[in-house]
Design an enzyme around this catalytic site. Structure first.
Site, short mmCIF file in Angstrom:
data_model
loop_
_atom_site.label_atom_id
_atom_site.label_comp_id
_atom_site.label_asym_id
_atom_site.label_seq_id
_atom_site.Cartn_x
_atom_site.Cartn_y
_atom_site.Cartn_z
N CYS A 58 0.83 -1.21 0.00
CA CYS A 58 0.00 0.00 0.00
C CYS A 58 0.86 1.26 0.00
O CYS A 58 1.72 1.43 0.88
CB CYS A 58 -0.90 -0.02 1.23
SG CYS A 58 -1.73 1.54 1.58
N TRP A 91 -7.40 -7.00 5.60
CA TRP A 91 -5.99 -7.23 5.86
C TRP A 91 -5.82 -8.33 6.91
O TRP A 91 -6.46 -8.29 7.96
CB TRP A 91 -5.31 -5.95 6.36
CG TRP A 91 -5.33 -4.81 5.41
CD1 TRP A 91 -6.07 -3.66 5.52
CD2 TRP A 91 -4.57 -4.67 4.21
NE1 TRP A 91 -5.82 -2.83 4.46
CE2 TRP A 91 -4.90 -3.42 3.64
CE3 TRP A 91 -3.64 -5.49 3.56
CZ2 TRP A 91 -4.33 -2.97 2.45
CZ3 TRP A 91 -3.07 -5.04 2.38
CH2 TRP A 91 -3.42 -3.80 1.83
N ARG A 124 -13.99 2.04 7.23
CA ARG A 124 -13.00 1.22 6.56
C ARG A 124 -11.93 0.75 7.54
O ARG A 124 -11.64 1.43 8.53
CB ARG A 124 -12.32 2.00 5.43
CG ARG A 124 -13.24 2.43 4.31
CD ARG A 124 -12.48 3.27 3.29
NE ARG A 124 -11.50 2.44 2.59
CZ ARG A 124 -10.29 2.88 2.24
NH1 ARG A 124 -9.90 4.10 2.55
NH2 ARG A 124 -9.45 2.09 1.59
N VAL A 125 -11.35 -0.39 7.25
CA VAL A 125 -10.24 -0.93 8.03
C VAL A 125 -9.00 -0.82 7.15
O VAL A 125 -8.77 -1.63 6.25
CB VAL A 125 -10.50 -2.40 8.44
CG1 VAL A 125 -9.29 -2.98 9.13
CG2 VAL A 125 -11.72 -2.46 9.35
N THR A 126 -8.22 0.22 7.39
CA THR A 126 -7.12 0.57 6.49
C THR A 126 -5.78 0.54 7.21
O THR A 126 -5.71 0.60 8.44
CB THR A 126 -7.34 1.98 5.92
OG1 THR A 126 -7.41 2.93 7.01
CG2 THR A 126 -8.62 2.06 5.11
N GLU A 142 -4.37 7.93 9.63
CA GLU A 142 -4.24 8.80 8.46
C GLU A 142 -2.76 8.96 8.14
O GLU A 142 -2.00 9.54 8.92
CB GLU A 142 -4.87 10.17 8.74
CG GLU A 142 -4.65 11.21 7.65
CD GLU A 142 -5.11 10.73 6.29
OE1 GLU A 142 -4.27 10.73 5.36
OE2 GLU A 142 -6.29 10.34 6.16
N TYR A 189 -6.03 5.83 -8.25
CA TYR A 189 -7.19 5.05 -7.79
C TYR A 189 -8.47 5.54 -8.45
O TYR A 189 -9.34 4.74 -8.82
CB TYR A 189 -7.31 5.13 -6.27
CG TYR A 189 -6.24 4.36 -5.55
CD1 TYR A 189 -6.42 3.01 -5.24
CD2 TYR A 189 -5.04 4.95 -5.19
CE1 TYR A 189 -5.44 2.29 -4.59
CE2 TYR A 189 -4.04 4.23 -4.54
CZ TYR A 189 -4.25 2.91 -4.25
OH TYR A 189 -3.27 2.19 -3.61
#
Length: 322
Positions: A58, A91, A124-126, A142, A189
């Protein structure tokens, strides 16, 4: 984008980040606490207290790994690296080459870290995630805010004295990061995940107009903000590094390759060869994330053998093309 999310702490894959016009619209991050050297924020910079969860594939997480290395914070802030392929539960942690399991929360999936911080979390799970072992919560997810924290607030513990956010350039750095975000960092994206021809073409046009602009800027000066490397350069680098590897082909960002932009390509090689960087640039993880982990774009999961790109080629920033 076929990624799941949490709704009131429950995992679901029924959602979208596209609007009715087929445009990709990234959902905002939610954890924005700050760590400060003096602890005035409520979270003091301390050695061994914080842990970073990332994916090497990522670009957003990649920039935080780079700042951790560039500042010499490897002994200060722990690290977990997720599996390069996103599973049906988001993830996950595994023992694949280049991965580091979660030894802090013993999670199998990153969403479990999110629900430990907030059992009713919706969103979201980022990656990246900056975790506080003392308060057992997520400090920040972030990437832009995390790289500011790593650059500035841990100087007492840092093994390296470099500063990529000097006071004299802070306004310019902030404006530059803003300028490259939507058309380039997020633009690839917006191009790749567009579901209408109009949305795709608009995003692609904005992407390449921005690339050509910075190609000209780098023909006149060595770095985005002038004569020294700043946070803005590292923000652009993680997108450029992936450009020919995945964005040009899989995301249809195929007007021109990065290697066809002489100044951007020269610049990218210099940043890649900056001390401490290349060991965190994992091409295998990048290709697996995009080509295997996004079945809606690549249903058969075939990972291309190419392109073969030599980021170790000599660079000469003094020989810029105006």
């Amino acid at each position: 984008m076929a990624l799941g999310r949490l709704v009131n702490g429950q995992w679901t894959t029924v959602w979208t980040e596209r609007n009715e016009n087929g445009e990709f619209q990234r959902m905002p991050t939610q954890f924005h606490h700050q760590i400060t050297a003096d602890g005035a924020s409520g979270f003091r910079a301390e050695a061994g207290r914080y842990h970073l969860y990332v994916s090497l594939g990522c670009p957003w997480a990649h920039r935080t790994v780079l700042l951790r290395a560039l500042k010499g914070l490897e002994k200060v802030i722990g690290l977990s690296i997720v599996d390069p392929v996103i599973s049906d539960q988001g993830w996950k942690f595994s023992d694949k080459p280049g991965c580091i399991r979660d030894k802090v929360n013993q999670a199998d999936y990153l969403w479990q870290v999110y629900t430990k911080a907030n059992p009713n979390y919706t969103g979201r799970v980022t990656v990246p995630v900056l975790w506080d072992k003392h308060t057992q919560t997520i400090i920040n997810n972030e990437s832009r805010q995390i790289i500011y924290i790593l650059n500035t607030e841990f100087n007492f513990f840092a093994e390296k004295t470099v500063d990529f956010y000097p006071k004299s350039l802070q306004t310019l750095i902030d404006k530059t990061i803003d300028a490259i975000y939507q058309p380039i960092n997020n633009g690839v994206y917006r191009t790749g995940f567009a579901t209408s021809q109009t949305a795709y073409e608009q995003a692609l046009k904005e992407l390449f107009l921005a690339l050509e602009y910075w190609e000209k800027v780098l023909g006149k000066q060595p770095y985005l903000c002038g004569e020294e490397i700043t946070l803005a350069d590292w923000c652009l680098f993680t997108t450029l590094f992936r450009f020919d590897l995945v964005y040009y082909g899989l995301f249809k960002c195929n007007i021109k390759r990065l290697v066809e932009h002489p100044n951007l390509w020269n610049y990218c090689r210099e940043l890649y060869q900056f001390p401490g960087i290349k060991q965190w640039c994992n091409i295998s993880h990048i290709k697996q994330l995009y080509y295997v982990g996004l079945p809606e774009l690549n249903p058969n999961g075939i990972v291309p053998l190419g392109p073969i790109i030599n980021f170790d080629l000599p660079y000469n920033r003094r020989d810029r093309q105006n």
